[in-house]
Design an enzyme around this catalytic site. Structure first.
Site, mmCIF file in Angstrom:
data_model
loop_
_atom_site.group_PDB
_atom_site.id
_atom_site.type_symbol
_atom_site.label_atom_id
_atom_site.label_comp_id
_atom_site.label_asym_id
_atom_site.label_seq_id
_atom_site.Cartn_x
_atom_site.Cartn_y
_atom_site.Cartn_z
ATOM 1 N N CYS A 2 -18.695 -1.835 5.608
ATOM 2 C CA CYS A 2 -20.269 -1.722 6.088
ATOM 3 C C CYS A 2 -20.926 -2.102 4.557
ATOM 4 C CB CYS A 2 -20.832 -0.688 6.879
ATOM 5 S SG CYS A 2 -19.697 -0.082 8.031
ATOM 6 N N ARG A 27 -18.567 -7.421 3.483
ATOM 7 C CA ARG A 27 -18.331 -5.974 3.738
ATOM 8 C C ARG A 27 -18.176 -5.664 5.131
ATOM 9 N NH1 ARG A 27 -18.795 -2.960 -0.617
ATOM 10 N NH2 ARG A 27 -18.702 -0.972 0.530
ATOM 11 N N TRP A 75 -18.626 -2.774 9.971
ATOM 12 C CA TRP A 75 -17.404 -2.962 10.028
ATOM 13 C C TRP A 75 -17.175 -1.751 10.870
ATOM 14 C CZ3 TRP A 75 -12.586 -0.597 9.326
ATOM 15 C CH2 TRP A 75 -11.519 -1.603 9.445
ATOM 16 N N ASN A 101 -22.354 4.014 5.439
ATOM 17 C CA ASN A 101 -21.034 3.322 5.130
ATOM 18 C C ASN A 101 -19.987 4.388 4.763
ATOM 19 O OD1 ASN A 101 -18.720 1.670 4.242
ATOM 20 N ND2 ASN A 101 -19.640 1.365 2.092
ATOM 21 N N GLY A 102 -18.897 4.644 5.532
ATOM 22 C CA GLY A 102 -17.990 5.569 5.328
ATOM 23 C C GLY A 102 -17.474 6.149 6.832
ATOM 24 N N GLU A 490 1.890 -14.515 -0.290
ATOM 25 C CA GLU A 490 0.640 -14.692 -0.424
ATOM 26 C C GLU A 490 0.101 -15.953 0.396
ATOM 27 O OE1 GLU A 490 -1.848 -13.101 -1.376
ATOM 28 O OE2 GLU A 490 -3.426 -14.609 -1.731
ATOM 29 N N LYS A 494 -2.432 -15.918 3.496
ATOM 30 C CA LYS A 494 -3.917 -16.581 3.483
ATOM 31 C C LYS A 494 -4.158 -17.270 4.738
ATOM 32 C CE LYS A 494 -5.828 -15.081 0.639
ATOM 33 N NZ LYS A 494 -5.319 -14.406 -0.031
ATOM 34 N N GLU A 497 -4.939 -14.714 7.693
ATOM 35 C CA GLU A 497 -6.011 -14.072 7.840
ATOM 36 C C GLU A 497 -7.209 -15.179 8.018
ATOM 37 O OE1 GLU A 497 -7.260 -12.171 4.265
ATOM 38 O OE2 GLU A 497 -6.287 -13.740 3.121
ATOM 39 N N HIS A 513 19.494 -14.769 6.839
ATOM 40 C CA HIS A 513 19.975 -13.364 7.424
ATOM 41 C C HIS A 513 18.869 -12.996 8.526
ATOM 42 C CE1 HIS A 513 22.494 -12.801 4.008
ATOM 43 N NE2 HIS A 513 21.480 -13.265 3.310
ATOM 44 N N LYS A 612 -14.267 -7.487 3.111
ATOM 45 C CA LYS A 612 -13.826 -7.698 1.806
ATOM 46 C C LYS A 612 -13.224 -6.491 1.215
ATOM 47 C CE LYS A 612 -13.288 -10.535 -1.871
ATOM 48 N NZ LYS A 612 -12.287 -11.086 -1.550
HETATM 49 C C1 F6R Z 1 -6.668 -10.995 1.280
HETATM 50 C C2 F6R Z 1 -7.383 -9.702 1.004
HETATM 51 C C3 F6R Z 1 -6.735 -8.455 1.024
HETATM 52 C C4 F6R Z 1 -7.225 -7.700 -0.090
HETATM 53 C C5 F6R Z 1 -6.716 -6.181 -0.031
HETATM 54 C C6 F6R Z 1 -6.917 -5.532 -1.247
HETATM 55 O O1 F6R Z 1 -6.830 -12.133 1.110
HETATM 56 O O2 F6R Z 1 -8.366 -10.031 0.450
HETATM 57 O O3 F6R Z 1 -5.464 -8.572 1.550
HETATM 58 O O4 F6R Z 1 -6.319 -8.154 -1.222
HETATM 59 O O5 F6R Z 1 -7.748 -5.556 0.955
HETATM 60 O O6 F6R Z 1 -8.314 -5.581 -1.625
HETATM 61 P P1 F6R Z 1 -8.611 -5.119 -3.277
HETATM 62 O O7 F6R Z 1 -8.000 -6.125 -4.035
HETATM 63 O O8 F6R Z 1 -10.089 -5.190 -3.347
HETATM 64 O O9 F6R Z 1 -8.160 -3.850 -3.260
#
Ligand code: F6R
Length: 617
Positions: A2, A27, A75, A101-102, A490, A494, A497, A513, A612
């Site tokens: 949030c 957020r 969120w 937020n929390g 990775e 990407k 998501e 396997h 984020k």
């Molecule tokens: C994927 C992504 C998430 C973050 C994860 C950790 O694109 O952004 O998987 O990598 O939530 O976030 P941080 O690096 O901020 O601890």
């Protein structure tokens, strides 16, 4: 998660709050709301959906007058995203307003107690419980708002960043923090104040900010210095006003259609900034003060444990290959969420590297605390300056990627790997596990990376063409070996998501396997086959997939001929030392996901269900 914004001052609060909410939408963006006080009335509007939906609702619903107000973009944790559960929340009397937020973990018990005292709840949120708890405490004779908030917070278990407004004190706001971030922007002569989850909402108004620490509460009053107190024992604290380094340009799109695309294209600059002053090729030196000042701890370590989540965890996996090869030290890479709950064996001889872009990820933060409590030395690698993780460690380094706003992490990943490479090279030299000729060669190669990334970004149109062919695919496989196995993971993350296409990453040799059973002529398989990375083995893996009729998108080193003959699409990267190859191979995979997601009309910067900064466990 949030995002919170707030304003007290002499300007119109509404545009400041709304603009701030748009910057904080990374957020959380499942619902939003705003409260304004026009000197007489509290005007509150909230809705399910993004800040743009809120703007529409506000224009039909309330007056936007007033120089004090708060806003929230959510969120959801407790209660589904709907209008009622959105913030701000009002107390029963309608006099107090909160944004939060929390998570308040013991909200059920507190709620029951309040219900027994006649409180009626309208939402399913923990936040409505908190504001009514504050109200209940404030009904006691002589208790002021700041005190009531403080007493209430001493009763709650959980995490919070809050801003509380009281109609009876319309030039004041109380903010507090535990576990979730909050910054206070301080205007000239204390004539105005801004409150926000990070500094981006107020960057054009002031460069002076106070970042509250955990368990601190601040009372902000127009025309007066900010008063900060410890929530537990009410002791006064000197408010530390910091000068912000961020500028407005960094948090705007700069002509790109999406933040993600801008951030992908910023990678050459981000890597240069991350290397600046640290990689001194002519002198043959790597300077990382957080490492240098603790060299003994690193050299005496019996193992390195890397803890992180998501993309940062993938950077950690790349580091496992790098550290083991360069420094010959055992490395374990752990999901922070698993590490913290599985009673791990940690000793004083362990060095823990915690990686986090936001520096606020709740699981990573908790894992750090656990490791430190067992005597391990914790080195934090963060992007957001002054974030919780940046403060909660024994030492550390920043990636200088600049603000990353697109929810999908891109430049954070490559700059994390850049710092981890610097660390491994410096340690390899100190430990004598790399010859000086090799060391110098690696330093020279590393310096060339930004320009190679720049060159690679020119293939954007080619990737777009490939994306067109696969935008309707429902599954993808990503394969890589060695340093590029984490890149395969990775790449798959990407795509998942931002385009909502199911994708899995695998070590190429693991195909037989199990996953090979999935392959048919509709399955696109992205394979990383760089010339120095077990090339022949990967070519064999590609043959195996091709003979099952999969569509192959291969990332190869320039000049490759063998894979070209088999693959359906070829993406060339400049020649590079294998340990540095993830910095290049990841770029086309970011672009591929980006273009597929755009063509599928997905919201690239704000994918569904994500945020984020994951400040809940
Ligand atoms: C994927 C992504 C998430 C973050 C994860 C950790 O694109 O952004 O998987 O990598 O939530 O976030 P941080 O690096 O901020 O601890």
């Amino acid at each position: 998660m949030c995002g919170i914004t707030g304003y007290i001052g002499y300007r119109d609060a509404y545009p400041i709050i709304m603009n701030g909410l748009k910057r904080l939408e990374y957020r959380g963006y499942d619902s939003s709301g705003v409260m304004l006080f026009d000197g007489k009335n509290i005007n509150l509007s909230k809705t399910k959906g993004k800040v743009s939906s809120l703007e529409e609702k506000v224009s039909q619903e309330i007056s936007t007058e007033g120089s004090i107000g708060v806003g929230h973009t959510r969120w959801a944790t407790h209660g589904i995203p709907n209008d009622v559960n959105s913030h701000p929340h009002m107390s029963q009397s309608g006099n107090l307003v909160i944004v939060h937020n929390g998570i308040i973990e013991n909200y059920e018990a507190l709620k029951q107690e309040l219900v027994s005292r006649g409180y009626v709840f309208h939402s399913d949120t923990d936040t409505e419980v908190l504001i009514n708890l504050i109200e209940e405490i404030k009904t006691q004779e002589g208790v002021k708002l700041g005190q009531a908030v403080q007493i209430a917070l001493n009763q709650v278990i959980g995490a919070y960043a809050i801003a509380v407004f009281d109609r009876a004190k319309p030039d004041e706001m109380v903010v507090a923090k535990l576990g979730s971030p909050i910054a206070i922007g301080v205007g000239d002569n204390f004539e105005e104040f801004f409150v926000a989850s990070d500094a981006s909402p107020f960057i054009e108004y002031t460069k002076n900010a106070i970042y509250l620490e955990d368990e601190e509460l601040a009372i902000i009053k127009k025309g007066r210095k900010v008063r900060v107190r410890k929530i537990k024992d009410d002791s006064a604290i000197d408010a530390n006003i910091q000068e912000l380094q961020m500028n407005l340009e960094q948090i705007e799109k700069g002509g790109y259609e999406h933040f993600m695309l801008k951030e992908i294209h910023e990678q050459p600059r981000a890597i240069i900034d991350t290397l600046r002053g640290r990689l001194l090729v002519n002198e043959g030196i790597i300077k990382l003060s957080g490492l240098e000042n603790n060299m003994k701890r690193f050299l005496n370590a019996e193992r390195i444990i890397i803890i992180a989540c998501g993309t940062s965890w993938h950077a950690g996996l790349v580091a496992e290959y790098i550290f083991e090869e360069f420094v010959r030290i055992p490395v374990e890479v752990e999901y922070a969420s698993e590490f913290r709950y599985r009673n791990p064996v940690i000793t004083e001889k362990d060095v823990v590297i915690a990686i986090s872009q936001s520096g606020e990820t709740a699981d990573t933060l908790a894992a750090i605390k656990l490791a430190r409590s067992k005597g391990a030395f914790v080195f934090g690698l963060c992007n957001v300056v002054g974030s919780s993780i940046a403060r909660e460690n024994d030492s550390g380094a920043y990636t200088h990627a600049g603000p990353e706003i697109g929810v999908a992490s891109t430049k954070a990943f490559t700059t994390q790997i850049t710092v981890l490479l610097l660390m491994a090279l410096r340690l390899a030299r100190a430990k004598g596990t790399m010859s000086s000729a090799d060391y110098r060669m690696h330093l020279q190669e590393l310096e060339l990376i930004p320009q190679k990334v720049e060159e690679l970004l020119k293939i954007d149109d080619h990737i777009k063409e490939i994306a067109k062919e696969y935008l309707l695919s429902t599954n993808f496989l990503y394969l890589g070996r060695g340093y590029n196995f984490p890149v395969a993971l990775e790449g798959a993350l990407k795509l998942k998501e931002i385009s909502y296409i199911h994708a899995e990453g695998y070590p190429a040799a693991e195909m037989k396997h199990g996953p090979i059973a999935l392959i048919d002529d509709r399955m696109p398989v992205v394979v990383i086959a760089t010339s120095k990375g077990h090339y022949e083995k990967v070519v064999s893996n590609i043959q195996e997939i091709k003979s099952r009729k999969a569509k192959i998108i291969a990332v190869v080193t320039k000049g490759d001929t063998s894979v070209r003959a088999i693959a359906d699409h070829i993406i060339e990267i400049p020649e590079v030392e294998e340990a540095f190859s993830p910095l290049l191979t990841t770029i086309p995979l970011q672009l591929l996901s980006y273009h597929i997601a755009v063509m599928r009309n997905c919201n690239v910067d704000q994918p569904r269900n994500l945020a984020k900064s994951v400040t809940v466990e």
